[in-house]
Structure formats: structure tokens, C-alpha cells
Design a protein around this motif. Structure first.
Motif, mmCIF file in Angstrom:
data_model
loop_
_atom_site.group_PDB
_atom_site.id
_atom_site.type_symbol
_atom_site.label_atom_id
_atom_site.label_comp_id
_atom_site.label_asym_id
_atom_site.label_seq_id
_atom_site.Cartn_x
_atom_site.Cartn_y
_atom_site.Cartn_z
ATOM 1 N N LYS A 1 19.622 67.506 49.132
ATOM 2 C CA LYS A 1 18.364 68.260 48.643
ATOM 3 C C LYS A 1 17.358 67.251 48.215
ATOM 4 C CE LYS A 1 21.023 72.155 46.724
ATOM 5 N NZ LYS A 1 21.418 73.119 45.457
ATOM 6 N N MET B 1 12.426 67.360 45.042
ATOM 7 C CA MET B 1 11.771 68.600 44.245
ATOM 8 C C MET B 1 12.590 69.603 44.252
ATOM 9 S SD MET B 1 8.861 69.156 42.902
ATOM 10 C CE MET B 1 7.881 67.964 43.494
ATOM 11 N N GLU B 2 13.534 69.768 44.979
ATOM 12 C CA GLU B 2 14.420 70.773 44.964
ATOM 13 C C GLU B 2 15.511 70.639 43.921
ATOM 14 O OE1 GLU B 2 14.611 72.230 49.704
ATOM 15 O OE2 GLU B 2 16.063 70.684 49.069
ATOM 16 N N LEU C 1 14.881 68.899 41.112
ATOM 17 C CA LEU C 1 14.351 68.939 39.957
ATOM 18 C C LEU C 1 14.174 70.474 39.390
ATOM 19 C CD1 LEU C 1 12.818 67.749 37.553
ATOM 20 C CD2 LEU C 1 10.877 67.891 38.916
ATOM 21 N N SER C 2 14.036 71.576 40.596
ATOM 22 C CA SER C 2 13.863 72.764 40.165
ATOM 23 C C SER C 2 15.063 73.260 39.610
ATOM 24 C CB SER C 2 13.211 73.448 41.390
ATOM 25 O OG SER C 2 13.278 75.055 41.300
ATOM 26 N N GLU C 3 16.323 72.963 40.336
ATOM 27 C CA GLU C 3 17.366 73.451 39.763
ATOM 28 C C GLU C 3 17.735 72.998 38.443
ATOM 29 O OE1 GLU C 3 20.618 72.651 42.529
ATOM 30 O OE2 GLU C 3 19.687 73.868 44.192
ATOM 31 N N HIS D 1 15.600 71.967 35.931
ATOM 32 C CA HIS D 1 14.876 72.997 35.152
ATOM 33 C C HIS D 1 15.696 74.181 34.711
ATOM 34 C CE1 HIS D 1 11.052 70.752 35.928
ATOM 35 N NE2 HIS D 1 11.399 70.356 34.586
ATOM 36 N N GLN D 2 16.129 74.780 35.812
ATOM 37 C CA GLN D 2 16.826 76.240 35.649
ATOM 38 C C GLN D 2 18.052 75.891 34.923
ATOM 39 O OE1 GLN D 2 17.414 77.895 39.621
ATOM 40 N NE2 GLN D 2 15.195 78.067 40.060
ATOM 41 N N GLU E 1 17.384 75.422 31.275
ATOM 42 C CA GLU E 1 16.814 76.567 30.567
ATOM 43 C C GLU E 1 18.053 77.457 30.160
ATOM 44 O OE1 GLU E 1 14.211 78.242 33.416
ATOM 45 O OE2 GLU E 1 12.566 76.882 33.111
ATOM 46 N N GLU F 1 5.533 83.915 32.883
ATOM 47 C CA GLU F 1 4.522 83.015 33.024
ATOM 48 C C GLU F 1 3.911 82.573 31.621
ATOM 49 O OE1 GLU F 1 4.081 81.049 35.618
ATOM 50 O OE2 GLU F 1 6.015 82.273 36.358
#
Length: 663
Positions: A189, A192-193, A195-197, A199-200, A203, A223
Motif C-alpha cells: 500500500k 496515502m492509502e 494513512l487513510s486506514e 485515520h479510520q 477514530e 463532514e
């Protein structure tokens, strides 16, 4: 002058320097330096004499040499020194910034060294070859190490800052055993991919560990973000929405104070006041900024009681003029006493509220009482109690709030406790070997046989008596011992089960060791399925008190066809109701309005006390043996009642809502 030259600001003027006359007609080219402060008027520099000396020579300067004022320049010493001081301040500021940057670099270096040591330890663990399912331990450790290294690379590339990286590392370290289940194919990965994971993943871990998120349908992050006030600043909050039980939910996630809610439990921390104050203020800011105008704000216990003064002192004039406040409370013993200055965290005025008629505690007058604020600043107050009257709560169980409750007595209502009717119903209880109801009670006999088999009882008995107790139950062994001895002589079988209460278990264990009877069982470990079976298979359930806010065992016993019998322990039993003859009140006639105010839970209270309040264990066993038809009618009548939260409790709350809305 060298220093002056370093701090001076040279100005280039589009002026011509004309005819400098000196003896011998020698032409000189003077060098002129202009020093200007940031607030100075340039034209003031041209005041002064029109002749200067240069290197001992008299030099005449023609008026047309300087435009537009044609006046000579005189450098101001005051302006020069002011500029010099400004420069010094700038140098000091830059130096401080440099030192801070150096410290940050050192911190990152130390963190990097610690991570490298940790990675080396993890890599060394690859030699263990421990297999967990289809994934080996070395693979798990490799994924964990790779993820930490990728976080480092994101910092170096500028994708994330040091603080965010530290947060990611902490969450990854705290969840290292589950990393492989969350992150797959890390090496394939892009940053960027990944980093998105991250963040999820972050959260999901920023909520209470004991929250059942699966119960919230369609949970998603919106949003929208909004600001809320806390501790002198405005902070960003993220909004989540979902549906639970058919009711729309709005969840608030603070972006800066995330540590307030990233906890294993909801309550029980030293900073609970700050945590719930932040939530209360953020909730009110959200209502105003989203344009919502609710009819009623329902606040509960001290944790959200601060909304009362927040509403009336700050928010009522921000579009909420038609809103009213309803306060409910389960327990007056938990009040939250704090220093008055802490009220300023959410924008309240401590001096305005630290008064006897507002939030000042009635006993510790140097402190404020948050629960008291909920009572004072609400339009209606609903207290929870299955059997206690308003007068008894005010005068005996107010925990220092008696003066406050007496003043606000007219807005006080009493509502009964209840239980989850979908979970505690023998007609659909999936944990029972057979279901039954008031119309078809045959399944109860099947449950009694199953309970005997489960407990290892042999032979037949006249009755089975269960006792469910907890750490807050006040078991009076002096009353319990003779009752058990008498019942055992009558061939009764006993089962005791505690709910996370080792002290009480020790007490009952000592009683069992003393009696040493084959018809007595003590269950030391809590078992949910066995609890349901005890309620269904027993004829009688011994209760420490009919007022059981924690377990509601008396109400559940009635629903399962087992008679609740009070041990007449101290502070319990029917003695609480001396002077109240419930059986003399006709059910058809109902109750006068004054009686309803004093006993809001009159219907459930009337039934429990009139049916079981004066019955002892011996009397119950005698009726089972000698008058089985009356006993069966008593059991069926109780099973037909609804003591769940959806019954009388809801009715009283609905009446409170209606009354409050119409104020």
C-alpha cells in the motif's frame, strides 16, 4: 556606528544631489544614511539646518537637492535606538524558536531510538515460531514493525506532523495484538492509502472501549465540524450520526480533547467533572449552531446537570427561548462537589452561581454542588424509586440536599424502576428450557426440574427458594439463618448466587459451612443463564429489600412467577410503609391528585406491598403446602403485571414531558 549600520534601514530616494561647493572647487560625493522607524514620518527627516560639515569642509547644499520639502536630513537618535531595541527583541524571539526546534528534534530522536529498540525486540521475537490460527507470531510482529516504520516515513516526508505520529504510534502499540486483523498487505500500500486506514483505525479507538458500536445502525462520520468553548478557548468537534432502537443519535467527538473520551469506562476517573463539563457545553454549542430548537432538554444525574445553569445563564437567549429543562436522577448520593472556579471552564460565572440558592453546597459551603444545580435550574425533577415516597426521599435519603428538595418539592415526581421487558420475559426467554406465561404456566415446572438437575439436588422438595444478592445488598445474617433452618426442616431446597460480591459470598459461605445441609447450594461465580433459570425454577425469591435499584430482583421474580419475600432487614421491608394501608385503596377508584404527587409509583408500589409486604418465608411456604390454588392465583396475577421500563415508568416520564413542555 558599526552596530548602527547593521540595524539601520537604508532608503533609496529618487533625488539628485547637486553642486557640493568647497574651497578649491573639489567635488565630494558624500554618503548619506537614513534611519527610519516603522511608525515615523519620512518627511520629518528633512528638518534641520541647510548646511552640514563633511570631513572638515563646509558644504553648501542647494535647496533643490532635496524634494519635496527641500529641508536637510537630521537622523533622530530616539528613532535609531527604538529600531535597535526592536531588532534585539526579534533576535531573542528567533533564538527562542531555534531552541524550541532543537528540543523538538531531540525529542524525535529519543522517540526514534526507543522505537528502534522496540523493533529490535520484536524482530528478535520472530524466532519463537508460535502459531496463532493461520497466522504465525513472526508474521504478526513483522506487520507491527512495518506499520511503525511507515509512520516514521510519513513524518519524514511531511505527510503528518510529529504530534499526530505520536498519537498513531500509541494507538498501534496499545492494539498490537490486533494489528494484523486491521491492517493487511502493508508493504503493497502507498503511504496515502495507509494513512487513510490509520485515520479510520484511530477514530475507532477514540471511543469508549465498552461501547457496543454494533448496536448503532448506520454509524458514520459527517463532514460537519463545530466549535465549542472550554477552558478559555474554542475547540473543534467532529459529528457522528447513527440510529439505535429507532432513535436518531448524534455523537460528538472532540478533536483536541480526545483523551477525555478515549477511556475504558464511561465513569470513575479523577477528571470526570472536566470530561462531562466539556461534553455538556459542546452539546449546547451544537444545538445552537445546528439551529435545533428542542421542546425539552432531558438531563440525567450530576454528569449532565451542569446543562441546567448553562441553559439559563448562557443559551436561553440564543434561539432556545421555547425550550425547557427536565432533570432525572437515580441516586442522590452521587453529587459531584467541586471548587467554584472550575465552573469557569465551560463559561459559567463562579461568583454568580456560588450562592446558597444556586449551586453552593449545603454542607461544604466553600464548594459547589453540581447535582444541586440540576435540581435548582430545571423545570421538573423526576426521582427514581420503586417503593419510597417523596417525603421519605426528602427527609431520609436526600444526602444533604433536604433544604434544596424541600424548596423545590412541587416540581419533584417519583417514578418506579423497571427492567428490560425484551430480556426478562419467561414467555420468550431463550435461556430457559421451556417458556411459559400467566395464561400457560406449565413451562415453569419444566424449569424447576432443570434447576434441580443443574444444582445436583436429589429427590423431591416442597419448594425451591432462591436468593440473588449483590455487593450493595445489606444481608442480615441474623434474620437469614433462622429462616433457612426452619425451611430446611420443611424439606425446602436453597440456592444462593452472588453478583460480583466476594464479601457477601464469604458471609453466605460461612453460613453454608455452618449449616452443612445437602439441600443448600452456593454459586460463587455469576452465571447469566443460571440467573434466569433460578428466577424461573424457584417458588420463592428472598430479597434484601423491595427497593432494588441495581438489580430489580423483586420485580423480575414476580414476572417469572416467583414470590419476592423480604427478609425484613434493617432499612428495608414493610416497616418503611407504616401508616400507608395500600390494600384499603380501591384499584377502580384510583388515587387522589395529592396522593399521586406523594406516591408517583403508586400502582406498582401498591401491588408489591399489598401482595407480598407482610408475608414471611414461613407464611409463603405454608400457603404453597396448604393452599396451592391461592398460591397459583397469586403467581399468575403477578405475572400478568408489567413492571418493565415501558410501563408505569414511561407513563410518568411522559406526563412530566407534557407538563414541562406546556410551562
Amino acid at each position: 556606528m558599526e552596530a548602527l549600520g547593521n540595524v539601520a534601514t537604508a532608503m533609496s530616494f529618487p533625488f539628485r544631489l547637486l553642486h557640493l561647493r568647497a574651497p578649491g572647487r573639489r567635488h565630494l560625493r558624500p554618503r548619506v544614511c537614513f534611519c527610519v522607524g516603522k511608525d515615523d514620518d519620512v518627511t520629518n527627516l528633512f528638518a534641520g539646518p541647510r548646511q552640514i560639515k563633511l570631513e572638515g569642509q563646509n558644504v553648501d547644499i542647494l535647496e533643490e537637492s532635496f524634494s519635496p520639502s527641500d529641508r536637510r536630513l537630521e537622523m533622530s537618535n530616539t528613532d535609531i535606538w527604538k529600531l535597535f531595541n526592536d531588532a534585539q527583541q526579534n533576535i531573542l524571539y528567533l533564538n527562542k524558536q531555534r531552541l524550541a526546534a532543537v528540543e523538538e528534534l531531540k525529542k524525535l530522536q529519543r522517540e526514534k531510538e526507543l522505537l528502534l529498540e522496540r523493533i529490535e525486540q520484536l524482530e528478535a521475537g520472530k524466532q519463537t515460531n508460535i502459531v496463532e490460527g493461520t497466522v504465525t507470531k513472526p508474521v504478526l510482529l513483522s506487520s507491527f514493525s512495518e506499520l511503525l516504520l511507515r509512520i516514521d516515513s510519513m513524518v519524514l516526508s511531511g505527510m503528518i506532523g510529529p504530534r499526530e505520529a505520536s498519537d498513531f504510534r500509541k494507538k498501534v502499540m496499545d492494539s498490537k495484538d490486533n494489528i494484523h486483523d486491521v491492517f493487511h498487505d502493508i508493504q503493497q500500500k502507498t503511504d496515502m492509502e495507509l494513512l487513510s486506514e490509520l485515520h479510520q483505525f484511530s477514530e475507532k479507538t477514540m471511543r469508549y472501549a465498552n461501547m457496543d458500536l454494533d448496536a448503532i445502525q448506520g454509524l458514520r462520520k459527517t463532514e460537519a465540524e463545530f466549535d465549542s468553548y472550554f477552558s478559555g478557548c474554542w475547540h473543534k468537534n467532529r459529528v457522528w450520526i447513527g440510529v439505535a432502537g429507532g432513535i436518531g443519535l448524534t455523537l460528538i467527538e472532540p478533536l483536541y480533547h480526545s483523551s477525555f473520551f478515549n477511556r475504558d469506562r464511561i465513569y470513575g476517573y479523577s477528571d470526570d467533572f472536566e470530561r462531562f463539563t466539556y461534553f455538556s457545553r459542546a452539546s449546547m454549542d451544537y444545538l445552537v449552531k445546528s439551529g435545533k430548537q428542542p421542546d425539552i432538554l432531558h438531563i440525567h444525574n450530576w454528569e449532565t446537570a451542569i446543562i441546567g445553569p448553562l441553559f439559563w445563564d448562557i443559551f436561553v437567549h440564543q434561539g432556545l427561548g421555547g425550550t425547557r429543562v427536565l432533570f432525572t436522577c437515580h441516586d442522590l448520593s452521587s453529587q459531584c462537589l467541586e471548587q467554584p472556579d472550575k465552573l469557569g471552564l465551560c463559561g459559567l460565572d463562579p461568583h454568580r452561581l456560588h450562592r446558597p440558592d444556586r449551586l453552593q453546597d449545603n454542607n461544604k459551603m466553600h464548594l459547589v454542588n453540581i447535582l444541586k444545580g440540576g435540581i435548582v435550574y430545571s423545570n421538573k425533577v423526576v426521582m427514581m424509586s420503586s417503593i419510597l415516597s417523596k417525603e421519605r426521599i426528602i427527609h431520609s435519603l436526600s444526602h444533604g440536599l433536604e433544604p434544596t428538595l424541600a424548596i423545590h418539592k412541587e416540581k419533584l415526581l417519583i417514578a418506579p424502576y423497571g427492567f428490560d421487558g425484551t430480556k426478562w420475559d419467561p414467555s420468550r426467554d431463550k435461556l430457559l428450557p421451556a417458556n411459559y406465561s400467566a395464561d400457560d404456566i406449565g413451562g415453569k415446572a419444566v424449569c424447576k426440574v432443570a434447576l434441580r438437575q443443574r444444582l445436583g439436588f436429589s429427590g423431591h422438595s416442597s419448594a425451591i427458594v432462591g436468593c440473588i444478592y449483590s455487593g450493595v445488598s445489606d444481608i442480615n445474617v441474623d434474620n437469614l439463618k433462622p429462616a433457612i433452618q426452619h425451611a430446611l426442616r420443611e424439606g425446602v431446597q436453597f440456592v444462593f448466587m452472588g453478583l460480583k460480591a466476594p464479601v457477601r459470598s464469604t458471609t453466605v459461605q460461612a453460613l453454608q459451612d455452618e449449616l452443612k445441609d445437602v439441600n443448600m447450594r452456593l454459586i460463587n461465580k455469576y452465571d447469566e443463564a443460571l440467573l434466569h433459570l433460578i428466577l424461573a425454577g424457584s417458588d420463592i425469591i428472598l430479597c434484601s429489600s423491595f427497593d432494588d435499584p441495581l438489580l430489580q430482583i423483586p420485580l423480575k421474580a414476580i414476572k417469572y412467577g416467583s414470590s419476592p419475600i423480604s427478609l425484613n432487614i434493617r432499612n428495608g421491608g414493610a416497616r418503611q410503609f407504616e401508616g400507608h394501608d395500600f390494600r384499603s385503596i380501591s384499584r377502580k377508584e384510583g388515587f387522589r391528585q395529592s396522593e399521586w404527587h406523594d406516591f408517583a409509583s403508586m400502582m406498582s408500589t401498591q401491588y408489591i406491598i399489598s401482595t407480598f409486604g407482610d408475608m414471611s418465608l414461613c407464611q409463603a411456604l405454608d400457603e404453597i403446602k396448604n393452599d396451592p390454588s391461592s398460591w397459583t392465583w397469586r403467581i399468575k396475577d403477578g405475572m400478568s403485571k408489567d413492571f418493565s421500563w415501558d410501563a408505569e415508568c414511561v407513563d410518568i416520564h411522559w406526563a412530566a414531558y407534557t407538563f414541562t413542555k406546556n410551562l
